[in-house]
Structures are given as structure tokens and as C-alpha cells.
Design a protein around this motif. Structure first.
Motif, PDB file in Angstrom:
ATOM      1  N   LEU A 152      88.315  97.582 -72.755  1.00 16.48           N
ATOM      2  CA  LEU A 152      88.624  96.154 -72.869  1.00 16.48           C
ATOM      3  C   LEU A 152      87.459  95.472 -73.556  1.00 16.48           C
TER       4      LEU A 152
ATOM      5  N   ARG B  77      93.522  87.431 -70.808  1.00 18.44           N
ATOM      6  CA  ARG B  77      92.216  87.282 -70.175  1.00 18.44           C
ATOM      7  C   ARG B  77      91.842  88.572 -69.463  1.00 18.44           C
ATOM      8  N   ILE B  78      90.543  88.790 -69.401  1.00 21.09           N
ATOM      9  CA  ILE B  78      89.987  89.935 -68.685  1.00 21.09           C
ATOM     10  C   ILE B  78      89.446  89.425 -67.361  1.00 21.09           C
TER      11      ILE B  78
ATOM     12  N   ARG C 179      93.072  93.697 -67.314  1.00 20.64           N
ATOM     13  CA  ARG C 179      93.494  92.674 -68.267  1.00 20.64           C
ATOM     14  C   ARG C 179      94.787  92.048 -67.784  1.00 20.64           C
TER      15      ARG C 179
ATOM     16  N   ALA D 234      90.003  87.667 -73.602  1.00 19.92           N
ATOM     17  CA  ALA D 234      89.937  89.024 -74.181  1.00 19.92           C
ATOM     18  C   ALA D 234      89.828  88.925 -75.700  1.00 19.92           C
TER      19      ALA D 234
ATOM     20  N   ALA E 249      85.564  91.873 -75.219  1.00 21.15           N
ATOM     21  CA  ALA E 249      85.437  90.417 -75.097  1.00 21.15           C
ATOM     22  C   ALA E 249      84.319  89.947 -76.002  1.00 21.15           C
TER      23      ALA E 249
END
Length: 805
Positions: free
Chosen positions: A543, A585-586, A581, A665, A545
Motif C-alpha cells: 500500500l 484511504r489507508i 485499505r 492512498a 501513500a
């Protein structure tokens, strides 16, 4: 011209007043002679003397000629005295009454008769002045054989007249407001005076020798006037009663006839007038002085009440044992208690137990002579059970013997000051901590450089060994473990350097899972020492960001350390970290099974300097055995805000707390675009490093990649090579003795006319304190130690193709 005209006006005014005084004297002289024995040469009651002395007392001795003129005219016209004798009598009268007025001024007697001593001064001055005028007058008007009798009658008559009339002249002033205020007393006084005089006139003579008892019926109205009507009312009543009594006695009625040879005014009447006058005026003056003192006291009390009722301080009067005797109304809105709730109770009952002893010392401790009042700070309990900080100034109240009879305190709310002091102390500690962190960051950079140099040697030799085709499987396995360990150490060093940075870093796309792993590695030793079980849940897919460099690692590390504190002293401490996730958004979640956070303080946990650890723990709540600054969660909220995310908390007291960080994310970073220009198959690369082992490993990696490596041990030797031969790429170590990497770049900057080859900076530390940021536009690439063969190959090829990092 103006002053001369003013003086002439004053003289004219004085002359007119003197003439008026002379006319008034003659009029009252006629009244005195009218009530006297027709055969007598003098009157035993002479109110004209009271008028003259009173005017001279109030207006000054400049009017003395009016007294002389009036006495002379009265003697000539009313008695028939020859001019010479009348003039002598006038001069004697003026001298005597002038002496009396001078004595009153000399003795500083107040014409308003507002002090009890003023009537006594009037009696003394009247006696002296009347004696002088009687002596001169008797000597000028009668033969020597009748001198004593006439002089005595003259003296007592003048004295009685002065005492009866001087009070009216001295005190009477036109004041309609005062008359309206005393209208009830005036009516009562008029009725009682009239009744007393009527009774004295109609009651039969007792036949006793001397003063009749009925004369004392005149005292009640005199005493009432003295107490209720003031000196002016008492003087007016006295003059009316004296004149009425004289008229009644002259008419052959009243209580003053007994013992009189001819039924006319006699010595008992004069004595009564003098005694009644003195008593009435003294009582009136005393009553007036008490009224003035009471008014002054009321005014002072009013000012004190005004100050006390509107003061922003709490003003109290305590008994010696600490009980409240009086409390200002400000206690209500400053502390919350009403004065009625605390009166009679000890203030020690509401002082924090830890502060009672110092308050006792401040109140009951010895106070050196001339020292300032004691000041003490303490906590005072509110009605809701909370505490307010007060600063009190205590002053003992003593009696005439010096014995302490009370304590007066003035207390001020300093709760805000205490909070400011605590915040200042926290800011100072935070500043000191930041300074230490900055020092640690600089030190860590230097340590990382040396540590990465060693790791570069290890990593380089391991990779060279792994390239051997005949390497046994067991040896290959162990070398791969060494390479993995070096990679892990590199991640730990990177996380430590990132955490120690003080400036806000530029944003970069990061692998969030990798940040979680490296940050957990930093905290794992602490968690192992405290026997904390760690549960890690990471997704299989990476993931990404876009966040400021190092900020997410710092947030996670703060949350992990908070979690370690929260599970302290639990038999099964557990911390869970999960990453997932959700839509765009994470979500990073850190959960612990610690003590939890009470609901009432949950909204405050992100406030700067708010903590429930150490000295911040209140009444045993929180964790007083730990230490905290109250800055960790506040910093986390700020950093998460910089990432464009949010941080939330869920907690159940006794079960645990979960912090959730949600950040946007980002897409995975794109691989570098392939250059349209083919990479040079064989490039001449200048390797500049002061460490021989690192130079050797770099040269071997370059040779394995198909390039030609040229070595230089420092910056000066590198410049010599660049001046003597063509070089395609320079791999420049940043930190070297002598001419370092920055020195080489500065030399290139000073000679822009030459075409310099692209420069790749090789360093174990590229933080803000390294100085590399200054040259980011001039350098073509950067290689962090320790490095692999693939990293060396890729970095050189990108520099040859003109692709900057």
C-alpha cells in the motif's frame, strides 16, 4: 488701580458691617435694659455682649469699632451717661469683648461648635472678656462704694448674655435643606419649649429660698435640642428660653423670683443661664462630634464596602484559629462559595492537605518588624470538589497590647498563572528535548555514515562472494542471511535518521507496510524488554501513500510507545498493529489491552501538554509511576494533518484503547522511464572515496557491470584526474578528510567554462545536516550506503542517460 479699588470696597464693606453691628448692639442693649430694674444702672442680662463677641469671633476683629460705637451710643441714649463716661464704657466694652474673641481664635475654637471642648473655650473667653468690660464700665459709671456690687452684676449679666446669645451668632446659618430635614424635630422642639415655658409661668411659687425646682422643667427641651437639632438648634433654643425666662422674671412670674430683693432678675437666674448654656452647648457639640465621627465612619465603611464588594480579590477576616469572621462577596464568583456558607467555619477545612502546613506557617509564623505581609500560595476546594489556586497576603490584626485578635487575608485567583507556569515549564522541557533531539539527529547522522560504511564493505563482499558459481549451497545460504541482516540494519538506520529530523521533509510516495515494519523494528527491543506480545497484520499487496518523509514513522512510533505505557503492569500486555485499505484511504490501527482512557478526559488527549502520567496524574488517576510530557499525541495529530488525514481514538476503561490513522492512498510509484538514448556499454567512472575497501568494492561492481573504474582517494586527487583525462561519470564520496565532496562541487561551480561529467554522490548519510540539499540540482544521482551491485549498475546507467534522481 484694580487692587486699590478692591481695598476701598473692602473698607466700605467693613464700615457698613461695623455700623450694622453697632445698630444691633444698641437694639439688644435696649432689650437688656427693658427687663432690668428701673432703678438699676446695669442689667443683669446683657445679650448685646453675646452678639458683639460672636460677630468678632466669626468675622474678625476689624469690626471692633462697631462694638465701641454701639456701646458708647447705648450708654448715652439709653442710660443718659455723659459722653466722656460713655466713651470710656464703650472702649472698655470693646476691649473686653475683643479680648474674648481674640482668645477664641487663639484657642482655635470652631464657631460651628463641633467639638466638646469648643463650648468650654467659649465659657473661658466670655468670662475673661466680660470681666474686663465690667471692670472698666463699673469704674466709669458708679462711685467707688458701689463698684463691687455693680461690677459683679455687670460681669454676670455680660457673661449670661454672652452664653445665651453667642451660640446663635456663631452657629446659625441659612440652610433650607437642613431645615426641611429637621422639620419633625423643629415641631417637637417648639411644642416642648412652649410647654416648659408655660408651666414655669403658671406653676405657683414654692416659697423656698433660691432657685425654684420648676426651673428644671426647662432642661428637657434644651437637652432634646442639643441631641437632635445640633449646635445651631440648641443655641437658638437656648436663646429663646433665656430671653423668655428673663421676660417672665421681669414681669414678676416664673421660677426665678425666690430670694430676690425686689422681685426682679437676680443672681440665681444668671447662674442658671450660664449653667444651662454651658451644659446645652457642650452636649450639643459632643453630639455633633459623634455625628461627624459616625458620618466619617460610615463614609469610610462605605468606601471600604465599595472596594471590598467590587474587588477582584477575596478579602476575609479570620479568627486566630482560622474561622471566618467576615468574607467579601467576591468569594461567590471567584471560588464559588457564598459568604454565608463559610462564616464560622475554619478555612483549613477547604485547603488542600498538602498546603495546610505552609498556610499555618504564613499566618502564625513570626513576622519581623517592618517586614512585608506574608504571602502564600495554596489550593482551595471549590463546591464541586475541584481545586483553585489562590495567592493570599496575610496580615495579623492586633489590639492595643499587641495581642493578635484576628487575621486579615486578601486572596487572588492564580489558577491561570499556575497553568501558564506549567505550560512554560513543559515548553522549556520540550525545547530542551527538541535541542537534544537535534543533537541526537546530528550525532546519528555521523554514526549512520560510519555504520553504513561498514555495512557497505560487508554488503559488497557478500555480493561478490554470491557471484561465484562454485559457491557451496550452505555457504550461499549463510551469505544470503548476512545480506538480509544488512538490509534490515539499513532499514533501522534509515528509520532512526528519519525520526531524528527536525524539519518538515518534502513529500514522497512510500510503501506504508515497509514503514510499519522498519518502525516496529525500532520499538521491538523496548517491547521485548517489557514482555509485550506484538500482533502484526499486514496485507499481501503493498500500500502506497504520499506523505512527508519520516512523518508516518514518527506517528507510528509515538503510538507504539504510548501503547507500551498503557499496558504497563498488566499480566498479559498485548499490542496489535493492523494495516488495510478502505476505499481511497489507508487505515493504520494500533490497539492495546491497557488501562483505557476515561470518557471525561477523552476529548482532551490531543491537547498539548495534557497527560495522565507522572506529575500530571490527578488524585491517583492515570499512571503516576510513568513519565510523560503530554506532547506525543499532539505531535501525532499535527503530523497526520500534514498528511491530509485524521487520527481517531476509541477506548473502553479497563479494556484498552485503539488509535486509527487514516491517510489518502496513492498509486504505486512509476518505474523510471527508459531513456531514448542507449546506455554506454563501457563508461570510464572515477571512484572517489577515502575508504580503500569501499573503493575496491565499487570498482569491482563497476567492472562486473562492464565499466572501467579509476580510483581517487580524496577530492584533490579526483580534481587532478579530471584535469588530466576524460571521465564519463564521477562517483563522489561526500564525507572525506581534506577536500571532500562539497569541495569538489564548489571547484566545479567556480569553473563553469569546463564541461564536467555527471556526479553521483555516495554517502551513508544524506540528512539535512549533511549539506547535500544545497547541491541537489548539480548532482546527477545519489547512492546510499550500503549498496548492492544492481543499485550501482542502475544509478550509473541513469546518470549516463541524463536521468536525474
Amino acid at each position: 488701580m484694580f487692587s486699590q479699588g478692591g481695598a476701598a470696597t473692602d473698607r466700605k464693606r467693613t464700615a457698613l458691617l461695623a455700623c450694622g453691628l453697632a445698630g444691633g448692639y444698641v437694639a439688644l442693649a435696649w432689650l437688656g435694659l427693658a427687663i432690668a430694674d428701673p432703678d438699676a444702672r446695669v442689667s443683669p442680662f446683657w445679650p448685646a455682649a453675646g452678639l458683639a463677641m460672636g460677630v468678632l469671633w466669626r468675622c474678625g476683629l476689624a469690626l471692633l469699632p462697631g462694638v465701641v460705637l454701639g456701646a458708647t451710643v447705648a450708654s448715652m441714649l439709653l442710660v443718659g451717661t455723659p459722653f466722656g463716661s460713655a466713651l470710656v464704657i464703650g472702649l472698655g466694652t470693646g476691649a473686653g469683648l475683643g479680648l474674648g474673641a481674640w482668645l477664641l481664635r487663639r484657642l482655635q475654637a470652631n464657631p460651628r461648635l463641633e467639638h466638646a471642648s469648643d463650648p468650654l473655650k467659649v465659657l473661658l473667653a466670655s468670662a475673661c472678656g466680660s470681666l474686663l468690660s465690667a471692670t472698666v464700665g463699673a469704674a466709669a459709671s458708679v462711685p467707688s462704694h458701689a463698684f463691687l456690687q455693680v461690677a459683679r452684676t455687670w460681669w454676670t449679666g455680660d457673661l449670661a448674655g454672652v452664653m445665651a446669645a453667642i451660640g446663635v451668632v456663631a452657629t446659625l446659618r441659612w440652610n433650607p435643606a437642613a431645615l426641611r430635614a429637621l422639620h419633625r424635630e423643629i415641631i417637637i422642639l417648639a411644642l416642648t419649649t412652649s410647654a416648659a415655658l408655660a408651666l414655669c409661668a403658671v406653676l405657683p411659687d414654692t416659697g423656698q429660698h433660691g432657685l425654684s425646682p420648676w426651673a428644671f422643667l426647662l432642661f428637657p427641651p434644651l437637652l432634646y435640642a442639643a441631641v437632635r437639632a445640633g449646635p445651631a438648634g440648641a443655641a437658638l433654643t437656648l436663646a429663646i428660653i433665656s430671653l423668655a425666662a428673663a421676660i417672665m422674671t421681669a414681669a414678676g412670674i416664673g421660677p426665678f423670683l425666690a430670694g430676690s430683693d425686689s422681685g426682679r432678675i437676680h443672681f440665681p437666674f444668671q447662674l442658671f443661664i450660664v449653667a444651662a448654656s454651658g451644659t446645652t452647648l457642650v452636649l450639643a457639640a459632643y453630639a455633633r462630634s459623634q455625628q461627624l465621627a459616625q458620618a466619617a465612619l460610615s463614609e469610610s465603611e462605605g468606601r471600604f464596602r465599595l472596594v471590598a464588594d467590587h474587588a477582584r480579590d477575596v478579602i476575609c477576616l479570620h479568627e486566630p484559629d482560622g474561622r471566618y469572621r467576615w468574607i467579601s462577596p467576591s468569594m461567590r464568583w471567584i471560588v464559588g462559595w457564598t459568604p454565608e456558607q463559610l462564616l464560622g467555619r475554619s478555612h483549613y477545612d477547604h485547603i488542600h492537605p498538602e498546603d495546610v502546613e505552609q498556610v499555618r506557617r504564613a499566618l502564625h509564623g513570626p513576622l519581623p518588624s517592618g517586614a512585608a505581609p506574608a504571602t502564600v500560595q495554596f489550593r482551595f476546594r471549590r463546591p464541586d470538589g475541584g481545586w483553585i489556586w489562590l495567592e493570599a497576603v496575610a496580615q495579623p490584626v492586633t489590639d492595643a497590647t499587641g495581642r493578635i485578635v484576628a487575621f486579615q487575608t486578601s486572596s487572588r485567583d492564580i489558577s491561570q498563572r499556575k497553568q501558564d507556569e506549567e505550560r512554560l515549564a513543559e515548553m522549556q522541557r520540550s525545547a530542551a528535548l527538541s535541542e537534544r533531539m537535534a543533537s541526537i539527529g546530528t550525532l546519528a547522522g555521523g554514526v549512520a555514515h560510519e555504520f553504513n560504511n561498514l555495512n557497505a564493505v560487508v554488503m559488497g563482499n557478500v555480493e561478490l562472494a554470491l557471484r561465484r558459481p562454485d559457491l557451496p549451497a550452505e555457504a550461499r545460504r549463510r551469505l544470503e542471511q548476512i545480506r538480509d541482516a544488512v538490509d534490515r540494519e539499513k532499514g533501522i538506520v534509515d528509520a532512526l535518521l528519519t525520526f531524528s529530523r527536525s524539519e518538515r521533509s518534502p513529500s514522497e510516495i512510500i510503501d506504508v507496510g515497509h514503514v510499519v515494519s522498519t518502525t516496529l523494528a525500532l520499538a521491538r527491543r523496548t517491547m521485548r524488554q517489557r514482555r509485550i506480545a506484538v500482533q502484526l497484520d499486514l496485507p499481501e499487496e503493498p500500500l502506497f501513500a504520499l506523505v512527508p518523509t519520516g512523518s508516518l514513522g514518527q506517528v507510528l512510533l509515538n503510538l507504539l510507545l504510548n501503547a507500551c505505557d498503557a499496558v504497563d503492569r498488566r499480566h498479559d500486555p498485548t499490542v496489535s498493529i493492523s494495516l488495510a485499505r478502505v476505499d481511497a484511504r489507508i487505515r493504520l490501527r494500533v490497539h492495546d489491552n491497557g488501562i483505557g482512557i476515561p470518557p471525561e478526559i477523552l476529548p482532551r488527549i490531543f491537547e498539548p501538554f495534557f497527560s495522565t502520567k507522572g506529575e500530571h496524574a490527578i488524585d491517583g488517576e492515570g499512571q503516576p509511576w510513568l513519565r510523560g510530557t503530554g506532547l506525543g499525541l499532539s505531535v501525532c495529530q499535527t503530523l497526520v494533518g500534514h498528511m491530509g488525514g485524521e487520527i481517531t481514538v476509541d477506548s473502553v476503561p479497563g479494556e484498552g484503547t485503539a488509535f486509527t490513522v487514516a491517510i489518502p492512498a496513492a498509486d504505486a510509484p512509476r518505474p523510471p522511464a527508459a531513456s531514448s538514448t542507449a546506455a554506454t556499454t563501457c563508461a570510464r567512472v572515477l571512484v572517489v572515496d577515502d575508504e580503500p575497501e569501499i573503493r575496491r568494492i565499487l570498482c569491482e561492481h563497476l567492472t562486473a557491470a562492464g565499466h572501467i573504474a579509476v580510483e581517487a582517494k580524496d577530492g584533490q586527487q579526483a580534481l587532478d584526474h579530471l584535469g588530466a583525462e576524460d571521465v564519463d561519470v564521477v562517483m563522489l564520496n561526500w564525507c572525506m578528510p581534506g577536500v571532500d565532496g562539497q569541495g569538489v562541487l564548489e571547484h566545479m561551480e567556480l569553473h563553469p567554462e569546463r564541461r564536467w561529467p555527471p556526479v553521483i554522490v555516495v554517502s551513508g548519510w544524506t540528512g539535512s545536516g549533511s549539506g547535500i540539499d544545497r547541491w541537489r540540482r548539480e548532482i546527477a544521482g545519489q547512492l546510499r550506503k550500503p549498496f548492492s551491485l544492481e543499485q550501482v549498475r542502475t544509478t550509473v546507467e541513469r546518470a549516463l542517460c541524463g536521468v536525474r534522481f
